[in-house]
Design a protein around this motif. Sequence first.
Motif, PDB file in Angstrom:
ATOM      1  N   GLN A 164       0.840  -1.192   0.000  1.00  0.00           N
ATOM      2  CA  GLN A 164       0.000   0.000   0.000  1.00  0.00           C
ATOM      3  C   GLN A 164       0.869   1.234   0.000  1.00  0.00           C
ATOM      4  O   GLN A 164       1.904   1.274   0.664  1.00  0.00           O
ATOM      5  CB  GLN A 164      -0.920   0.005   1.222  1.00  0.00           C
ATOM      6  CG  GLN A 164      -1.960  -1.077   1.188  1.00  0.00           C
ATOM      7  CD  GLN A 164      -2.905  -1.010   2.375  1.00  0.00           C
ATOM      8  OE1 GLN A 164      -2.898  -0.059   3.138  1.00  0.00           O
ATOM      9  NE2 GLN A 164      -3.735  -2.032   2.516  1.00  0.00           N
ATOM     10  N   ILE A 165       0.447   2.250  -0.773  1.00  0.00           N
ATOM     11  CA  ILE A 165       1.150   3.526  -0.776  1.00  0.00           C
ATOM     12  C   ILE A 165       0.139   4.635  -0.501  1.00  0.00           C
ATOM     13  O   ILE A 165      -1.049   4.500  -0.802  1.00  0.00           O
ATOM     14  CB  ILE A 165       1.891   3.808  -2.104  1.00  0.00           C
ATOM     15  CG1 ILE A 165       0.914   3.949  -3.270  1.00  0.00           C
ATOM     16  CG2 ILE A 165       2.930   2.760  -2.391  1.00  0.00           C
ATOM     17  CD1 ILE A 165       1.552   4.530  -4.518  1.00  0.00           C
ATOM     18  N   THR A 166       0.635   5.710   0.077  1.00  0.00           N
ATOM     19  CA  THR A 166      -0.191   6.883   0.339  1.00  0.00           C
ATOM     20  C   THR A 166       0.208   7.958  -0.656  1.00  0.00           C
ATOM     21  O   THR A 166       1.386   8.267  -0.819  1.00  0.00           O
ATOM     22  CB  THR A 166       0.027   7.380   1.783  1.00  0.00           C
ATOM     23  OG1 THR A 166      -0.290   6.314   2.672  1.00  0.00           O
ATOM     24  CG2 THR A 166      -0.847   8.573   2.082  1.00  0.00           C
ATOM     25  N   VAL A 167      -0.802   8.518  -1.335  1.00  0.00           N
ATOM     26  CA  VAL A 167      -0.570   9.532  -2.357  1.00  0.00           C
ATOM     27  C   VAL A 167      -1.262  10.816  -1.915  1.00  0.00           C
ATOM     28  O   VAL A 167      -2.424  10.793  -1.502  1.00  0.00           O
ATOM     29  CB  VAL A 167      -1.115   9.066  -3.727  1.00  0.00           C
ATOM     30  CG1 VAL A 167      -0.889  10.120  -4.791  1.00  0.00           C
ATOM     31  CG2 VAL A 167      -0.475   7.753  -4.136  1.00  0.00           C
ATOM     32  N   SER A 168      -0.551  11.946  -2.016  1.00  0.00           N
ATOM     33  CA  SER A 168      -1.122  13.219  -1.570  1.00  0.00           C
ATOM     34  C   SER A 168      -2.223  13.686  -2.513  1.00  0.00           C
ATOM     35  O   SER A 168      -2.271  13.304  -3.681  1.00  0.00           O
ATOM     36  CB  SER A 168      -0.028  14.288  -1.474  1.00  0.00           C
ATOM     37  OG  SER A 168       0.352  14.693  -2.768  1.00  0.00           O
ATOM     38  N   SER A 169      -3.085  14.543  -1.997  1.00  0.00           N
ATOM     39  CA  SER A 169      -4.189  15.063  -2.805  1.00  0.00           C
ATOM     40  C   SER A 169      -3.672  15.941  -3.944  1.00  0.00           C
ATOM     41  O   SER A 169      -4.350  16.095  -4.958  1.00  0.00           O
ATOM     42  CB  SER A 169      -5.158  15.853  -1.929  1.00  0.00           C
ATOM     43  OG  SER A 169      -4.481  16.895  -1.267  1.00  0.00           O
ATOM     44  N   VAL A 170      -2.465  16.492  -3.815  1.00  0.00           N
ATOM     45  CA  VAL A 170      -1.878  17.300  -4.887  1.00  0.00           C
ATOM     46  C   VAL A 170      -1.604  16.424  -6.110  1.00  0.00           C
ATOM     47  O   VAL A 170      -1.883  16.817  -7.240  1.00  0.00           O
ATOM     48  CB  VAL A 170      -0.570  17.978  -4.405  1.00  0.00           C
ATOM     49  CG1 VAL A 170       0.130  18.681  -5.540  1.00  0.00           C
ATOM     50  CG2 VAL A 170      -0.859  18.925  -3.262  1.00  0.00           C
ATOM     51  N   VAL A 171      -1.079  15.215  -5.887  1.00  0.00           N
ATOM     52  CA  VAL A 171      -0.782  14.300  -6.995  1.00  0.00           C
ATOM     53  C   VAL A 171      -2.079  13.756  -7.596  1.00  0.00           C
ATOM     54  O   VAL A 171      -2.218  13.656  -8.808  1.00  0.00           O
ATOM     55  CB  VAL A 171       0.127  13.142  -6.519  1.00  0.00           C
ATOM     56  CG1 VAL A 171       0.304  12.099  -7.604  1.00  0.00           C
ATOM     57  CG2 VAL A 171       1.471  13.679  -6.070  1.00  0.00           C
TER      58      VAL A 171
END
Length: 187
Positions: free
Chosen positions: A90-97
């Motif tokens: 699992q990875i966490t991706v920022s809302s900007v990306v």
Amino acid sequence: MASSNDIKNGTVIKEAGQLWSVIEFQHVKPGKGGAFVRTKQKNVVSGKIIDKTYNAGAKIETANVDRRDFQYLYQDGADFVFMDQTDYDQITVSSVVVGDAANYMLESQQVQIGLHDGEPLYLEMPASVVLEVTYTEPGLQGDRSTGGTKPATLETGAEIQVPLFLNAGTKVKVDTRTGDYLGRVND
């Protein structure tokens, strides 16, 4: 290090600390003078497009961007959590990306994420998705498909324009690049 002769569509070039993806390229050999490579490049993060010319044989630094399939799991505050389809990490991706794609993502949605050194750079959605209209003003007798449009709220919370005859509970196909209504979907 590669040379400008190795440039082709999809090559990612690292320049001035930024990553640029080659959209178009053309090797030019004028009758007089040296050969060169004319490119159109898109910034991987911001999406800005520029034209850039390299002399033939000039050294360029290429970057390795790994595009992999992920499944959207859930939103964690301002960030989004995705699961890699190959190794289940699992990875966490920022809302900007993630950007505007958040308007069209439901849990378990399949997406492609571009990674450079383990860092997510961009997210690509399918060209269209099917979502349910949760609220819109009711259609009236005589409303036609060629008439005007009205606002409708989708199950993700996004608002789009739909034809007057659509009602809440209808599934619609939405273009993820523009947010346009593409048609009604019958189950």
